[in-house]
Motif scaffolding. Structure first.
Motif, mmCIF file in Angstrom:
data_model
loop_
_atom_site.group_PDB
_atom_site.id
_atom_site.type_symbol
_atom_site.label_atom_id
_atom_site.label_comp_id
_atom_site.label_asym_id
_atom_site.label_seq_id
_atom_site.Cartn_x
_atom_site.Cartn_y
_atom_site.Cartn_z
ATOM 1 N N VAL A 84 -3.360 -11.307 3.965
ATOM 2 C CA VAL A 84 -2.628 -10.083 3.667
ATOM 3 C C VAL A 84 -3.566 -8.920 3.954
ATOM 4 N N GLN A 85 -3.066 -7.925 4.654
ATOM 5 C CA GLN A 85 -3.888 -6.765 4.970
ATOM 6 C C GLN A 85 -4.211 -5.986 3.697
ATOM 7 N N ASN A 86 -5.493 -5.624 3.547
ATOM 8 C CA ASN A 86 -5.938 -4.910 2.352
ATOM 9 C C ASN A 86 -5.214 -3.593 2.146
ATOM 10 N N ASP A 87 -4.932 -2.854 3.219
ATOM 11 C CA ASP A 87 -4.254 -1.574 3.049
ATOM 12 C C ASP A 87 -2.833 -1.763 2.533
ATOM 13 N N LEU A 88 -2.177 -2.861 2.917
ATOM 14 C CA LEU A 88 -0.841 -3.159 2.406
ATOM 15 C C LEU A 88 -0.890 -3.449 0.909
ATOM 16 N N VAL A 89 -1.889 -4.234 0.490
ATOM 17 C CA VAL A 89 -2.056 -4.553 -0.926
ATOM 18 C C VAL A 89 -2.346 -3.285 -1.721
ATOM 19 N N GLN A 90 -3.209 -2.430 -1.208
ATOM 20 C CA GLN A 90 -3.558 -1.186 -1.904
ATOM 21 C C GLN A 90 -2.331 -0.301 -2.129
ATOM 22 N N GLN A 91 -1.380 -0.331 -1.215
ATOM 23 C CA GLN A 91 -0.162 0.463 -1.352
ATOM 24 C C GLN A 91 0.698 -0.018 -2.519
ATOM 25 N N MET A 92 0.554 -1.275 -2.905
ATOM 26 C CA MET A 92 1.355 -1.837 -4.001
ATOM 27 C C MET A 92 0.754 -1.572 -5.378
ATOM 28 N N VAL A 93 -0.505 -1.155 -5.444
ATOM 29 C CA VAL A 93 -1.180 -0.932 -6.720
ATOM 30 C C VAL A 93 -0.629 0.343 -7.355
ATOM 31 N N PRO A 94 -0.152 0.244 -8.600
ATOM 32 C CA PRO A 94 0.359 1.433 -9.291
ATOM 33 C C PRO A 94 -0.706 2.524 -9.411
ATOM 34 N N GLU A 95 -0.254 3.753 -9.484
ATOM 35 C CA GLU A 95 -1.147 4.905 -9.592
ATOM 36 C C GLU A 95 -2.023 4.789 -10.836
ATOM 37 N N CYS A 99 -4.448 2.793 -11.372
ATOM 38 C CA CYS A 99 -4.847 1.420 -11.677
ATOM 39 C C CYS A 99 -5.901 0.970 -10.678
ATOM 40 N N THR A 100 -6.763 0.069 -11.118
ATOM 41 C CA THR A 100 -7.820 -0.461 -10.267
ATOM 42 C C THR A 100 -7.535 -1.930 -9.975
ATOM 43 N N LEU A 101 -7.533 -2.276 -8.712
ATOM 44 C CA LEU A 101 -7.286 -3.648 -8.282
ATOM 45 C C LEU A 101 -8.561 -4.469 -8.408
ATOM 46 N N GLU A 102 -8.472 -5.612 -9.081
ATOM 47 C CA GLU A 102 -9.622 -6.484 -9.256
ATOM 48 C C GLU A 102 -9.458 -7.816 -8.535
ATOM 49 N N ASN A 103 -8.225 -8.279 -8.401
ATOM 50 C CA ASN A 103 -7.985 -9.592 -7.816
ATOM 51 C C ASN A 103 -6.575 -9.618 -7.234
ATOM 52 N N VAL A 104 -6.400 -10.391 -6.169
ATOM 53 C CA VAL A 104 -5.084 -10.521 -5.548
ATOM 54 C C VAL A 104 -4.704 -11.994 -5.497
#
Length: 119
Positions: A89-100, A102-107
């Protein structure tokens, strides 16, 4: 201070299996190494998970699956043949799903369905 674990012949054999196969279960190990005691298999899987060598996956209900922890991909799980097919999964696509705010730690993304070979 965490104690260093010994690299036993059973642990080496299990690690070799992980290097050959993408996702494995305790049943896979018992089939590959029938002389290895089941409690030894589960003890090694637990310790290897605690040590961060492998990670636990929840692909099937009531069946623990494992993969090497350094693999950075997601899985499509076929309900017919029970094959776990890795995909990126492209990282930029995942980052777009993270709520405002919030910090992403694991996918962990798991898609389930039927693979092309089983359709």
């Amino acid at each position: 201070m965490k104690m260093q674990r010994r690299n036993t012949k059973q642990r080496k054999a299990i690690l070799e299996l992980f290097q050959k196969s993408h996702v494995i279960t305790a049943k896979t190990i018992t089939e590959e190494y029938p002389a290895m005691d089941v409690s030894t298999i589960y003890r090694n899987l637990q310790r290897m998970t605690e040590d961060g060598v492998i990670r636990l996956l929840h692909l099937q209900k009531d069946i623990a699956s494992y993969e090497l922890a350094d693999d950075e991909h997601q899985h499509f799980f076929c309900g017919s043949c029970e094959q776990a097919i890795p995909f990126d999964v492209q990282n930029d696509l995942v980052q777009q799903m993270v709520p405002e705010n919030c910090t992403l730690e694991n996918v962990e993304i798991q898609l389930k369905g039927t693979c092309g070979a089983c359709v």
